[in-house]
Design an enzyme around this catalytic site. Structure first.
Site, PDB file in Angstrom:
ATOM      1  N   GLU A  24       0.823  -1.210   0.000  1.00 46.49           N
ATOM      2  CA  GLU A  24       0.000   0.000   0.000  1.00 46.49           C
ATOM      3  C   GLU A  24       0.856   1.260   0.000  1.00 46.49           C
ATOM      4  O   GLU A  24       2.013   1.247   0.379  1.00 46.49           O
ATOM      5  CB  GLU A  24      -0.941   0.034   1.208  1.00 46.49           C
ATOM      6  CG  GLU A  24      -0.317  -0.332   2.540  1.00 46.49           C
ATOM      7  CD  GLU A  24       0.745   0.597   3.042  1.00 46.49           C
ATOM      8  OE1 GLU A  24       0.602   1.819   2.847  1.00 46.49           O
ATOM      9  OE2 GLU A  24       1.741   0.120   3.621  1.00 46.49           O
ATOM     10  N   GLU A  41       4.510  -0.347   1.473  1.00 42.61           N
ATOM     11  CA  GLU A  41       4.712  -0.697   0.054  1.00 42.61           C
ATOM     12  C   GLU A  41       4.627  -2.202  -0.202  1.00 42.61           C
ATOM     13  O   GLU A  41       4.722  -2.642  -1.329  1.00 42.61           O
ATOM     14  CB  GLU A  41       6.077  -0.212  -0.474  1.00 42.61           C
ATOM     15  CG  GLU A  41       6.336   1.266  -0.336  1.00 42.61           C
ATOM     16  CD  GLU A  41       7.722   1.669  -0.854  1.00 42.61           C
ATOM     17  OE1 GLU A  41       8.457   0.795  -1.364  1.00 42.61           O
ATOM     18  OE2 GLU A  41       8.062   2.860  -0.743  1.00 42.61           O
TER      19      GLU A  41
END
Length: 341
Positions: free
Chosen positions: A163, A304
């Site tokens: 994310e 991430e």
């Protein structure tokens, strides 16, 4: 092909009807492990990881050949409350960096041999400010769940959801507080780098958000307090389960999204392992509540999907040993030594 849900109630029903692991493959994998050229238990947790993976893939000598990583990005209205050290514009800038191959997760995915996809979700339209009301309507949450569901490649054999979203540690903390209780201070961390005053303010905002959104049930909490990228991660994790694709959970934000599935339907995360425990203080607490012991502890706090991508190598190694090692009979070694040998 249309997604099999159009409401949160549909999605909840789907969660209750997802497949489980193949018990026969697990039993065969464990029996094989007992014959390999090593003392029993010598590979520690790698042995259980291998059996877990084989069970979900229905193959007692499985290997990881096609891992997929998807980074979902969304913007949060709660940023207006001053909960982040960075502005919302950074979300889109980082998406461009992912797409150009310049982020940490790009490098780690390359090492792991993983396909990396990026899905940006209405970055020009932040979710509602959870300090004053819900993040998403039911329809908005369903749309984000659908985006995640559709992002999973059915040909993948291991899945990671990452994310990017300025403000999303605030959303994750609010979800954890709503589902598992305690105080806001139990769940907040420094995120992108808040000082002590900023951390105290963030805790106040999280407490206000939960008070302003008295949602009950995992999916209702996800809609009220999550973000589009969190809902997309939840949709992707559920889709992976539908395809018997094992999942590695990343840090606090990914785990908070996944926790909504588990709160809705206990057992919904049986196909998922915690790849690592991050430096966000709420992450270890949340993993404990979920009964997920992390594979790695490296002090990461990047997001991430970076920590989960590192976990791909652990699973690959577990399967390489399990499926590639010789048995005692194959190696021409007489007798199996005990654990002290």
């Amino acid at each position: 092909m249309p997604t099999p849900f159009v409401t949160l109630s549909d999605f909840s029903a789907l969660l209750r009807d997802l497949p489980g692991p193949d018990a026969g493959s697990i039993a065969t994998a464990r029996a094989r492990d007992a014959t390999l050229t090593k003392p029993p238990g010598a590979l520690g947790r790698l042995e259980e990881v291998a059996a877990w993976y084989c069970g979900w893939r229905g193959d007692a000598r499985a290997r990881v050949c096609a891992p997929q990583v998807v980074v979902f990005a969304g913007n949060h209205g709660v940023v207006a409350q001053g909960v982040s050290a960075f502005p919302s514009e950074v979300t889109a800038q980082m998406v461009a960096n992912f797409e150009a191959g310049g982020a940490a997760v790009n490098q780690l995915a390359g090492v792991a041999g993983a396909r990396l996809d990026v899905r940006a979700l209405d970055l020009d339209r932040p979710t509602g400010d959870i300090a004053t009301g819900p993040a998403m309507s039911e329809a908005g949450c369903v749309a984000a769940l659908t985006a995640g569901w559709e992002a999973v490649d059915p040909g993948a054999d291991l899945f990671v959801a990452g994310e990017m979203g300025i403000g999303n540690t605030t959303s994750a903390a609010a979800i954890a507080l709503a589902i598992h209780g305690g105080t806001a201070a139990d769940w907040v961390g420094r995120g992108t780098g808040l000082d002590d005053a900023g951390l105290a303010h963030k805790a106040q905002v999280v407490a206000r958000a939960v008070a302003a959104n008295p949602a009950r049930g995992g999916l209702a909490v996800l809609a009220a307090l999550g973000g589009r990228e969190l809902a997309a991660m939840a949709g992707a994790i559920a889709r992976a389960r539908s395809q018997r694709i094992p999942v590695l959970l990343d840090g606090f934000i990914c785990t908070a999204a996944a926790a909504c599935l588990e709160a809705e339907v206990p057992g919904a995360l049986d196909h998922a392992l915690a790849a690592h425990v991050s430096a966000e203080p709420g992450h270890a607490r949340l993993l404990d509540r979920l009964g997920k012991a992390p594979l790695l502890s490296l002090g990461l706090r990047l997001g991430e999907g970076s920590g989960a991508v590192l976990g791909i190598g652990v699973v690959q190694s577990a399967l390489a040993c399990h499926s590639g090692m010789a048995s005692f009979s194959e190696a021409g070694i007489s007798g199996a030594p005990g654990p002290e040998a």
